[in-house]
Design an enzyme around this catalytic site. Structure first.
Site, PDB file in Angstrom:
ATOM      1  N   TYR A   7       0.824  -1.210   0.000  1.00 53.38           N
ATOM      2  CA  TYR A   7       0.000   0.000   0.000  1.00 53.38           C
ATOM      3  C   TYR A   7       0.860   1.263   0.000  1.00 53.38           C
ATOM      4  O   TYR A   7       0.694   2.150  -0.852  1.00 53.38           O
ATOM      5  CB  TYR A   7      -0.916  -0.050   1.228  1.00 53.38           C
ATOM      6  N   ARG A  31       2.430 -10.389   0.267  1.00 53.89           N
ATOM      7  CA  ARG A  31       1.179  -9.758   0.665  1.00 53.89           C
ATOM      8  C   ARG A  31       0.020 -10.244  -0.186  1.00 53.89           C
ATOM      9  O   ARG A  31      -1.101 -10.431   0.311  1.00 53.89           O
ATOM     10  CB  ARG A  31       1.325  -8.231   0.548  1.00 53.89           C
ATOM     11  N   ARG A  96       2.579  -6.289   8.394  1.00 52.39           N
ATOM     12  CA  ARG A  96       2.218  -5.054   9.080  1.00 52.39           C
ATOM     13  C   ARG A  96       0.832  -5.079   9.746  1.00 52.39           C
ATOM     14  O   ARG A  96       0.301  -4.030  10.095  1.00 52.39           O
ATOM     15  CB  ARG A  96       2.292  -3.887   8.102  1.00 52.39           C
ATOM     16  N   THR A 140       6.297   2.267  13.796  1.00 53.76           N
ATOM     17  CA  THR A 140       4.887   2.518  14.090  1.00 53.76           C
ATOM     18  C   THR A 140       4.746   3.228  15.423  1.00 53.76           C
ATOM     19  O   THR A 140       5.477   2.937  16.377  1.00 53.76           O
ATOM     20  CB  THR A 140       4.077   1.200  14.113  1.00 53.76           C
ATOM     21  N   SER A 175       0.674  -5.584  20.411  1.00 54.34           N
ATOM     22  CA  SER A 175       0.429  -6.855  19.724  1.00 54.34           C
ATOM     23  C   SER A 175       1.775  -7.484  19.403  1.00 54.34           C
ATOM     24  O   SER A 175       2.836  -6.843  19.533  1.00 54.34           O
ATOM     25  CB  SER A 175      -0.365  -6.646  18.431  1.00 54.34           C
ATOM     26  N   TYR A 177       2.762  -8.085  16.465  1.00 55.51           N
ATOM     27  CA  TYR A 177       3.274  -7.258  15.372  1.00 55.51           C
ATOM     28  C   TYR A 177       4.012  -6.037  15.916  1.00 55.51           C
ATOM     29  O   TYR A 177       5.148  -5.747  15.514  1.00 55.51           O
ATOM     30  CB  TYR A 177       2.125  -6.800  14.466  1.00 55.51           C
ATOM     31  N   HIS A 178       3.381  -5.295  16.833  1.00 52.93           N
ATOM     32  CA  HIS A 178       4.020  -4.103  17.382  1.00 52.93           C
ATOM     33  C   HIS A 178       5.311  -4.465  18.134  1.00 52.93           C
ATOM     34  O   HIS A 178       6.288  -3.708  18.106  1.00 52.93           O
ATOM     35  CB  HIS A 178       3.056  -3.373  18.311  1.00 52.93           C
ATOM     36  N   LYS A 181       8.095  -4.727  15.667  1.00 48.72           N
ATOM     37  CA  LYS A 181       8.612  -3.426  15.255  1.00 48.72           C
ATOM     38  C   LYS A 181       9.538  -2.828  16.323  1.00 48.72           C
ATOM     39  O   LYS A 181      10.547  -2.189  16.005  1.00 48.72           O
ATOM     40  CB  LYS A 181       7.450  -2.472  14.974  1.00 48.72           C
TER      41      LYS A 181
END
Length: 429
Positions: A7, A31, A96, A140, A175, A177-178, A181
């Protein structure tokens, strides 16, 4: 440009190419595979990568050197850096989605392995073959969490027992995911300190919109528009619901507050970071957003934009699938990119209506089951249908993750879509 098919990666690559930079685009196209596994799709159709780069060349005369590659392939990463000798690397090539990372063990593992190993491969390749290159990494704002103090840009000066130091800001990721990062941020900071690399960590807020000057040149240059429970963001979901005359679904009390920015500001921020590299050995953090909104405030903005055309929109509150504060203090600093010359595009009714207009054009591609109850719960993982399938066999390895079955708990068949709500919609931005 690592993660060029995504994106933000695609829109940013076009923006940098338009600015006169020579762009090499890297992506494994994973993706698109995850879309097939999850049963999701971009609301706006996107062309294949060969079609996209060919169209860009035909329209502008500018070439993007597109190469399929997995950043987790250390040899391929090393060969790439050795050959290209980049001045800057823009790193978007990571899984992501927070909900994706919370489905089960396999998806949590996939997220962290994909994100951390890819970045480690890149850091070692830079150390050995391009130590002067500038790494621009997409982080993020979710790394910070929601502390009850002002959020600084990456670092905080602390006085403790009469002594003072400048230390990384305390983080509370929300999360797996976070967390990945945050681990990335630590690894990059470490590499800058011991190897003398230079890096900018862009702690980005929630991005909205899907048009930039470059993307708007031709429909074939379109970037993604995700609205579903796995990949979509809250404003996209609200705009899809408003376009179809459905209630806007707010999770929990709606006081969850985050930073937001227009996609046009995202590509501008990346360009500004590339054009103003830090000195060797420096790891710096820019908080990349332009405005703060609560989820409830966003819902009211969308409802207000609709009401200005005489169209009523309702707001409903659903149980929150995430474990997070639903009412909290939030004040994050974001001055550094403004100091470099960022000119923000702020969220207004005209922009909201232009997004809703886009949804109306592609309403036949909306899957109504993806606008129902959220299908990943932070406490329990994926929806009941997913857990039933997962319990029947041992947890798969990251390379063989089972598809995510995105169905409502009752497994209702997909019904016909409601027609888009008519009304005078704003023209494109």
């Amino acid at each position: 440009m690592l993660g060029i098919d995504g994106y933000l990666g695609w829109a940013t690559a076009l923006h940098l190419s338009s600015a006169g930079l020579d762009v090499v685009g890297i992506d494994s196209l994973v993706r698109r595979r995850w879309d097939r596994e999850c049963g999701t799709q971009s609301l706006i159709p996107v062309k294949s990568m060969p079609q996209r780069v060919r169209l860009w060349r035909d329209l502008t005369g500018r070439s993007i050197d597109w190469r399929p590659m997995d950043l987790c392939d250390s040899r391929a990463v090393t060969d790439l850096v050795r050959e290209v000798q980049p001045d800057a690397l823009v790193h978007f090539a990571e899984q992501r989605s927070a909900p994706f990372s919370m489905i089960d063990l396999a998806h949590a593992t996939l997220t962290q392995v994909n994100n951390l190993v890819g970045t480690l491969n890149l850091l070692h390749a830079l150390r050995d073959h391009a130590p002067q290159a500038h790494l621009v990494k997409l982080g993020t704002m979710g790394e910070y969490g929601t502390p009850n103090i002002d959020i600084e840009e990456g670092f905080l000066t602390i006085t403790h027992n009469g002594r003072q130091d400048r230390l990384p800001f305390p983080m509370q990721p929300g999360s797996f995911y976070h967390l990945s990062k945050l681990h990335d941020s630590h690894n990059i900071q470490f590499a800058c300190r011991i190897w003398g690399l230079r890096a900018t960590d862009l702690h980005q807020g929630v991005v909205y919109g899907n048009h930039t000057d470059e993307v708007a040149m031709h429909p074939g240059l379109a970037t993604r528009f995700d609205y579903d429970a796995i990949w979509g963001t809250v404003l996209n979901r609200f705009c899809v619901q408003a376009a179809l005359g459905l209630p806007l679904t707010v999770y929990g009390k709606g006081g969850q507050t985050r930073g937001f920015l227009d996609i046009r500001d995202t590509v501008a921020c990346v360009r500004l970071a590339v054009e103003h590299p830090p000195p060797a050995g420096e790891y710096r953090v820019f908080n990349q957003f332009t405005e703060q909104f609560s989820v409830k405030a966003l819902a009211h903005k969308v409802r207000g934009a609709r009401l200005s055309h005489g169209l009523k929109t309702t707001i409903v509150h659903l149980p929150n699938p995430r474990v997070e504060r639903e009412e909290h203090y939030y004040n994050a600093k974001h001055q550094k990119l403004l100091d470099l010359g960022l000119r923000p595009h702020y969220l207004g009714d005209t922009l909201i209506e232009s997004v809703i207009e886009t949804v109306g054009r592609y309403a036949s591609r909306v899957d109504p089951t993806e606008l129902e109850q959220p299908n990943v719960d932070w406490r329990r993982g994926g929806a009941p249908s997913w857990r039933k399938d997962a319990a029947a066999e041992a947890a798969p390895s990251p390379a063989t993750v089972k598809p995510v079955v995105l169905l409502s708990p009752a497994r209702r068949r997909r019904g016909p879509l409601p027609r888009p709500v008519p009304g005078r919609l704003a023209q494109g931005r």
